[in-house]
Design a protein around this motif. Structure first.
Motif, short mmCIF file in Angstrom:
data_model
loop_
_atom_site.label_atom_id
_atom_site.label_comp_id
_atom_site.label_asym_id
_atom_site.label_seq_id
_atom_site.Cartn_x
_atom_site.Cartn_y
_atom_site.Cartn_z
N MET A 90 10.19 -5.86 22.75
CA MET A 90 9.53 -6.76 21.63
C MET A 90 11.46 -8.32 20.99
SD MET A 90 8.75 -6.00 17.33
CE MET A 90 10.64 -7.69 16.83
N LYS A 91 10.36 -9.42 21.55
CA LYS A 91 11.33 -10.52 21.81
C LYS A 91 11.90 -10.26 20.58
CE LYS A 91 8.39 -13.74 22.54
NZ LYS A 91 8.20 -14.40 22.74
N LYS A 92 13.47 -10.82 20.71
CA LYS A 92 14.91 -10.67 19.59
C LYS A 92 14.79 -12.74 18.88
CE LYS A 92 17.88 -6.72 19.96
NZ LYS A 92 18.12 -6.39 20.80
N PRO A 93 14.53 -12.67 17.58
CA PRO A 93 14.80 -14.42 17.62
C PRO A 93 16.28 -14.04 17.24
CG PRO A 93 13.87 -13.14 15.91
CD PRO A 93 13.83 -12.06 17.03
N VAL A 94 16.61 -15.12 18.30
CA VAL A 94 18.11 -15.71 17.98
C VAL A 94 18.19 -17.23 17.70
CG1 VAL A 94 20.64 -16.17 19.21
CG2 VAL A 94 18.55 -14.27 19.05
N ALA A 95 18.79 -18.10 16.81
CA ALA A 95 19.14 -19.31 16.50
C ALA A 95 20.20 -19.88 17.22
CB ALA A 95 19.19 -19.81 14.77
N ALA A 96 20.53 -20.68 17.85
CA ALA A 96 21.22 -21.86 18.11
C ALA A 96 21.45 -23.09 17.62
CB ALA A 96 20.50 -22.03 19.91
N ALA A 97 23.33 -23.54 17.14
CA ALA A 97 23.09 -24.62 16.90
C ALA A 97 23.12 -25.91 17.56
CB ALA A 97 24.44 -24.60 15.81
N VAL A 98 22.19 -27.07 17.16
CA VAL A 98 23.15 -28.02 19.06
C VAL A 98 23.06 -29.37 17.68
CG1 VAL A 98 21.48 -29.66 19.88
CG2 VAL A 98 20.91 -27.40 20.03
N VAL A 99 24.13 -29.00 17.29
CA VAL A 99 25.42 -30.06 16.89
C VAL A 99 25.46 -31.21 17.33
CG1 VAL A 99 27.65 -30.34 15.28
CG2 VAL A 99 25.93 -28.12 15.78
N HIS A 100 25.70 -32.62 16.85
CA HIS A 100 26.39 -33.80 17.07
C HIS A 100 26.69 -34.80 16.60
CE1 HIS A 100 22.39 -34.77 19.60
NE2 HIS A 100 21.63 -33.36 19.24
N LEU A 101 27.86 -35.57 17.62
CA LEU A 101 28.83 -35.97 16.72
C LEU A 101 29.60 -36.75 17.38
CD1 LEU A 101 30.46 -35.99 14.10
CD2 LEU A 101 32.28 -34.82 15.30
N ASP A 102 29.46 -37.98 16.84
CA ASP A 102 29.90 -38.97 18.06
C ASP A 102 29.06 -39.01 19.07
OD1 ASP A 102 30.88 -39.81 15.88
OD2 ASP A 102 33.18 -39.13 15.91
N GLY A 103 27.46 -39.35 19.73
CA GLY A 103 27.07 -39.18 20.66
C GLY A 103 27.35 -37.46 21.40
N LYS A 104 28.49 -36.47 20.99
CA LYS A 104 28.79 -35.25 21.96
C LYS A 104 28.09 -34.19 21.17
CE LYS A 104 32.28 -37.36 23.94
NZ LYS A 104 34.18 -37.03 23.54
N ILE A 105 27.78 -32.97 21.84
CA ILE A 105 27.45 -32.00 21.96
C ILE A 105 28.55 -30.63 21.26
CG2 ILE A 105 24.92 -30.13 21.83
CD1 ILE A 105 23.90 -33.08 21.40
N LEU A 106 28.32 -29.84 19.90
CA LEU A 106 29.44 -28.92 20.34
C LEU A 106 28.80 -27.88 20.89
CD1 LEU A 106 31.26 -27.02 19.05
CD2 LEU A 106 30.10 -26.45 17.25
N ILE A 107 29.70 -27.01 21.94
CA ILE A 107 29.35 -25.86 22.33
C ILE A 107 30.21 -25.11 22.06
CG2 ILE A 107 28.16 -26.36 24.44
CD1 ILE A 107 30.39 -26.64 26.29
N THR A 108 30.56 -24.04 22.26
CA THR A 108 31.14 -23.09 22.04
C THR A 108 31.59 -21.96 22.96
OG1 THR A 108 29.98 -21.97 20.69
CG2 THR A 108 31.66 -23.31 19.11
N ARG A 109 32.84 -21.56 23.37
CA ARG A 109 32.65 -20.67 24.15
C ARG A 109 33.12 -19.21 23.74
NH1 ARG A 109 37.41 -20.76 29.22
NH2 ARG A 109 38.97 -19.69 27.13
N ILE A 166 14.88 -12.23 24.47
CA ILE A 166 15.91 -12.86 23.08
C ILE A 166 14.34 -13.90 23.42
CG2 ILE A 166 17.74 -12.28 22.63
CD1 ILE A 166 19.18 -15.14 23.98
N GLU A 167 13.89 -15.07 22.09
CA GLU A 167 14.16 -16.26 21.85
C GLU A 167 14.81 -16.97 20.73
OE1 GLU A 167 10.02 -18.74 19.97
OE2 GLU A 167 10.84 -16.58 19.00
N LEU A 168 15.87 -17.81 22.00
CA LEU A 168 16.52 -18.85 21.46
C LEU A 168 15.36 -19.99 20.65
CD1 LEU A 168 19.49 -18.74 20.92
CD2 LEU A 168 19.79 -19.51 23.55
N ILE A 169 15.40 -20.12 19.12
CA ILE A 169 15.73 -21.42 19.05
C ILE A 169 16.34 -21.67 18.00
CG2 ILE A 169 14.35 -21.46 16.58
CD1 ILE A 169 14.05 -18.85 16.49
N ALA A 170 16.38 -23.45 19.65
CA ALA A 170 17.74 -24.67 19.04
C ALA A 170 17.56 -25.41 17.45
CB ALA A 170 17.38 -24.97 20.48
N ILE A 171 18.55 -25.17 17.41
CA ILE A 171 17.51 -26.29 15.21
C ILE A 171 18.86 -27.59 15.54
CG2 ILE A 171 17.66 -25.94 13.07
CD1 ILE A 171 17.52 -22.83 13.55
N SER A 172 18.60 -28.41 15.24
CA SER A 172 19.34 -29.58 15.29
C SER A 172 20.26 -29.08 13.17
CB SER A 172 18.97 -30.68 14.85
OG SER A 172 19.93 -32.11 13.96
#
Length: 129
Positions: free
Chosen positions: A1-20, A78-84
């Motif tokens: 079974m696929k695990k649902p996972v939420a991912a944040a798409v965060v915009h600021l001044d034309g840029k996107i947040l990513i984390t390591r 996993i099912e990765l769900i991208a959310i603004s």
């Protein structure tokens, strides 16, 4: 079974947040859109605000679901769900990450992204790049 996972798409001044992912974490050293697994009876929007509070120490407002993608890791699918998401603050307290970057959409694929996050990066580039 696929695990649902939420991912944040965060915009600021034309840029996107990513984390390591920090050393010792699953997928250590790979960049991702911050987020995590949905808990029992939790919506993707509820999940992403909780995860950003837990992982980055910030409050946020979840917006629309941008896209979702399925990826099979060795540990399961996993099912990765991208959310603004709109952040209330950018003063981060990193818990499971060791770095964060604000990146132009067209530069996202220059980072060593987690495999499940690559289709989301491609969709962001298609939409905003």
């Amino acid at each position: 079974m696929k695990k649902p996972v939420a991912a944040a798409v965060v915009h600021l001044d034309g840029k996107i947040l990513i984390t390591r992912r920090a050393p010792g974490q699953n997928l250590e050293g790979l960049w991702e859109f911050p987020g995590g697994k949905l808990e029992h009876e939790e919506s993707a929007l509820e999940c992403i605000t909780r995860e950003l509070r837990e992982e980055l120490g910030v409050e946020s407002v979840a917006g629309e679901i941008l896209t979702s993608t399925t990826y099979a890791y060795p540990g399961g699918e996993i099912e990765l769900i991208a959310i603004s998401v709109e952040l209330q603050s950018t003063h981060f307290t990193l818990q499971v990450h060791d770095r964060f970057e604000w990146v132009l959409p067209q530069e996202l694929l220059q980072y060593n992204l987690a495999p499940a996050d690559i289709p989301i990066a491609q969709e962001i580039i298609r939409k905003y790049g």
